[in-house]
Design a protein around this motif. Sequence first.
Motif, PDB file in Angstrom:
ATOM      1  N   GLU A 169       0.801  -1.218   0.000  1.00 38.04           N
ATOM      2  CA  GLU A 169       0.000   0.000   0.000  1.00 38.04           C
ATOM      3  C   GLU A 169       0.839   1.275   0.000  1.00 38.04           C
ATOM      4  OE1 GLU A 169      -2.400  -3.270   1.977  1.00 38.04           O
ATOM      5  OE2 GLU A 169      -0.311  -2.619   1.877  1.00 38.04           O
ATOM      6  N   THR A 170       2.107   1.171   0.338  1.00 43.89           N
ATOM      7  CA  THR A 170       2.933   2.373   0.464  1.00 43.89           C
ATOM      8  C   THR A 170       3.965   2.552  -0.639  1.00 43.89           C
ATOM      9  OG1 THR A 170       4.487   1.236   1.937  1.00 43.89           O
ATOM     10  CG2 THR A 170       2.643   2.409   2.960  1.00 43.89           C
ATOM     11  N   GLY A 171       4.167   1.525  -1.479  1.00 41.73           N
ATOM     12  CA  GLY A 171       5.172   1.713  -2.516  1.00 41.73           C
ATOM     13  C   GLY A 171       5.556   0.437  -3.232  1.00 41.73           C
ATOM     14  N   ASN A 181       9.103  -2.761   9.206  1.00 42.25           N
ATOM     15  CA  ASN A 181       7.742  -2.570   9.705  1.00 42.25           C
ATOM     16  C   ASN A 181       7.674  -2.870  11.194  1.00 42.25           C
ATOM     17  OD1 ASN A 181       6.118  -1.930   7.257  1.00 42.25           O
ATOM     18  ND2 ASN A 181       6.908  -3.900   6.576  1.00 42.25           N
ATOM     19  N   ASP A 185       2.284  -1.076  11.771  1.00 40.18           N
ATOM     20  CA  ASP A 185       2.138  -1.177  10.318  1.00 40.18           C
ATOM     21  C   ASP A 185       1.311  -2.403   9.919  1.00 40.18           C
ATOM     22  OD1 ASP A 185       3.856   1.063   9.741  1.00 40.18           O
ATOM     23  OD2 ASP A 185       5.536  -0.212  10.323  1.00 40.18           O
ATOM     24  N   HIS A 187      -0.044  -4.263   6.201  1.00 39.28           N
ATOM     25  CA  HIS A 187       0.087  -4.179   4.740  1.00 39.28           C
ATOM     26  C   HIS A 187      -0.231  -5.513   4.081  1.00 39.28           C
ATOM     27  CE1 HIS A 187       4.653  -5.414   4.564  1.00 39.28           C
ATOM     28  NE2 HIS A 187       4.017  -6.039   5.526  1.00 39.28           N
TER      29      HIS A 187
END
Length: 225
Positions: A169-171, A181, A185, A187
Motif C-alpha cells: 500500500e505504500t510503494g 515494519n 504497520d 500491509h
Amino acid sequence: MTHAVKYHPGMNLLEQYVEGTLSAEVALAVSAHIDLCPHCQLQCKDIKNDQGSQLAELAPSELATSDMQQMLQSILQQPQDADNIKAPLAETTTVTVNGRSFQIPRALSRLASEHGKWLQLGGIATAKLPAGDKRHVSLLYIDKGTEVPNHTHLGLEMTLVLAGKIVDETGEYGAGDLLINSPDDTHTPRTLADEDCLCLSVLSAPLKFNKGLTRLLNPLQQFFY
C-alpha cells in the motif's frame, strides 16, 4: 536496467552497524543491504572516517589507558590506502526455488548455502536460515502475481528484497530495498503479474493475519517460527 535502491536503513542503524552494536540478525539484514547499495557503502565509509577523526582528536588525558594510546597509534600509522585492503571475499551462492535460480549477496552466502527445507503454501515458499537467536531469519520466495495475506506485526519485521519486486500500500520495492515494519504497520505485499521475488525476512515475532480464512494461519506459525 539496474534498480536504483530507494529504501535504506536509517542513519542510526548504519552507525550502530559500523560500531558493531546491532544484534546479529539485524546486522545480517543491514550488511546484505549494503552489499546491494552503493549509497550505503559510501555512507558507512563516511561514518568510519568520522569515527576515526573523533578518536584521533581525543586529548591524551581522555585516553583511559596506555593500551588505548597504543591502539590509536597503530590506527594512525596504517597506510592511507588501508581502506582498500580487504579480506578475501566469500564465494557467492546461488539459491534455487520453483525452478528459478537467484544469486545471493556475499553477506548471506554462507547461511544461504545451508538453508532449511522450502516450506510452500500456494505461491509463497520460505526456507529458514541457520541464524537467529531471538529472531526468525529466512528466505522468502513469492511467485508471480501472488499476494501475501493482509497482516500486521507483533514485533519488528525487516524485509530485504534480493531479486524481483514487491508492492504494497505504500510503494514498490526492488532489489536492495529494505522495508522495516513495526506493530503499527499493516500491509498486503504482492508481486507483479510477470515477476517473482526473493527476499530475506527477519522477524522478532510472528505475523498476525487479519482477514477471512487466513486468520486460521495465526496459530500455525508456531511450527514455522
